[in-house]
Design a protein around this motif. Structure first.
Motif, PDB file in Angstrom:
ATOM      1  N   VAL A  80       0.848  -1.199   0.000  1.00  0.00           N
ATOM      2  CA  VAL A  80       0.000   0.000   0.000  1.00  0.00           C
ATOM      3  C   VAL A  80       0.883   1.248   0.000  1.00  0.00           C
ATOM      4  O   VAL A  80       0.669   2.178  -0.781  1.00  0.00           O
ATOM      5  CB  VAL A  80      -0.960  -0.003   1.218  1.00  0.00           C
ATOM      6  CG1 VAL A  80      -1.647   1.341   1.378  1.00  0.00           C
ATOM      7  CG2 VAL A  80      -1.975  -1.124   1.084  1.00  0.00           C
ATOM      8  N   GLN A  81       1.898   1.267   0.880  1.00  0.00           N
ATOM      9  CA  GLN A  81       2.808   2.412   0.938  1.00  0.00           C
ATOM     10  C   GLN A  81       3.567   2.600  -0.371  1.00  0.00           C
ATOM     11  O   GLN A  81       3.686   3.718  -0.873  1.00  0.00           O
ATOM     12  CB  GLN A  81       3.811   2.232   2.074  1.00  0.00           C
ATOM     13  CG  GLN A  81       3.230   2.486   3.432  1.00  0.00           C
ATOM     14  CD  GLN A  81       4.303   2.351   4.485  1.00  0.00           C
ATOM     15  OE1 GLN A  81       4.470   1.290   5.052  1.00  0.00           O
ATOM     16  NE2 GLN A  81       5.025   3.420   4.720  1.00  0.00           N
ATOM     17  N   CYS A  84       1.332   4.039  -3.080  1.00  0.00           N
ATOM     18  CA  CYS A  84       1.139   5.483  -2.921  1.00  0.00           C
ATOM     19  C   CYS A  84       2.379   6.245  -3.372  1.00  0.00           C
ATOM     20  O   CYS A  84       2.287   7.241  -4.085  1.00  0.00           O
ATOM     21  CB  CYS A  84       0.824   5.820  -1.462  1.00  0.00           C
ATOM     22  SG  CYS A  84      -0.802   5.274  -0.913  1.00  0.00           S
ATOM     23  N   LEU A 111      -2.848   4.689   5.481  1.00  0.00           N
ATOM     24  CA  LEU A 111      -3.661   3.605   4.914  1.00  0.00           C
ATOM     25  C   LEU A 111      -3.120   2.237   5.332  1.00  0.00           C
ATOM     26  O   LEU A 111      -3.883   1.337   5.695  1.00  0.00           O
ATOM     27  CB  LEU A 111      -3.693   3.717   3.386  1.00  0.00           C
ATOM     28  CG  LEU A 111      -4.387   4.954   2.816  1.00  0.00           C
ATOM     29  CD1 LEU A 111      -4.195   5.022   1.303  1.00  0.00           C
ATOM     30  CD2 LEU A 111      -5.860   4.966   3.183  1.00  0.00           C
ATOM     31  N   CYS A 114      -3.960   1.133   9.018  1.00  0.00           N
ATOM     32  CA  CYS A 114      -5.299   0.551   9.194  1.00  0.00           C
ATOM     33  C   CYS A 114      -5.286  -0.932   8.825  1.00  0.00           C
ATOM     34  O   CYS A 114      -5.816  -1.766   9.570  1.00  0.00           O
ATOM     35  CB  CYS A 114      -6.316   1.295   8.331  1.00  0.00           C
ATOM     36  SG  CYS A 114      -6.580   3.000   8.830  1.00  0.00           S
TER      37      CYS A 114
END
Length: 138
Positions: A80-81, A84, A111, A114
């Motif tokens: 996810v990181q 982004c 994000l 979570c």
């Protein structure tokens, strides 16, 4: 949740500090720097959660299985990181160090946190039999 936050803050500090150093003085590219800083942060997070936050919540679970699932959950967060960061840097053309920090260590981290909280609580440090450890409120 407080213990998870403390472990996460320490891991975040290691991740961010190493990312800035690798990206700046060392001169690595953004994705390589983020991948290496992630590994260091993940190690700190696992140690903090295994020894602190969830130390009593793993009856009957092997440390090897636990570490493997923890790594898998954190790799999902890292993706996810990295997504982004990659979108910001390579698709949107925001190539400054500040933009890399905001997208990778800001938006991406929020994000990913979570996802990691859910995965760590549900998949890694769970009590056998599906019951949750009850905590007393002060």
């Amino acid at each position: 949740m407080a213990g998870f936050a403390v472990a996460g803050c320490l891991a975040y500090a290691v991740d961010l500090g190493l990312f800035l150093w690798l990206r700046g003085p060392v001169g690595l590219g953004p994705l390589t720097a983020k991948s290496l800083s992630f590994l260091a942060g993940c190690t700190v997070a696992y140690a903090g959660n295994a020894v602190g936050t969830y130390r009593g919540a793993t009856a009957g679970t092997s440390r090897l299985r636990q570490a493997a699932v923890f790594l898998a959950v954190n790799l999902a967060g890292a993706l996810v990181q990295l997504a982004c960061l990659g979108i910001s840097h390579y698709v949107l053309g925001l190539t400054s160090r500040r933009a890399d920090v905001v997208s990778g260590a800001g938006i991406g981290m929020a994000l990913a946190t979570c996802l990691r909280f859910w995965g760590t609580r549900r998949l890694v440090f769970r009590i056998s039999g599906g019951t949750r450890r009850k905590t007393r409120r002060a």
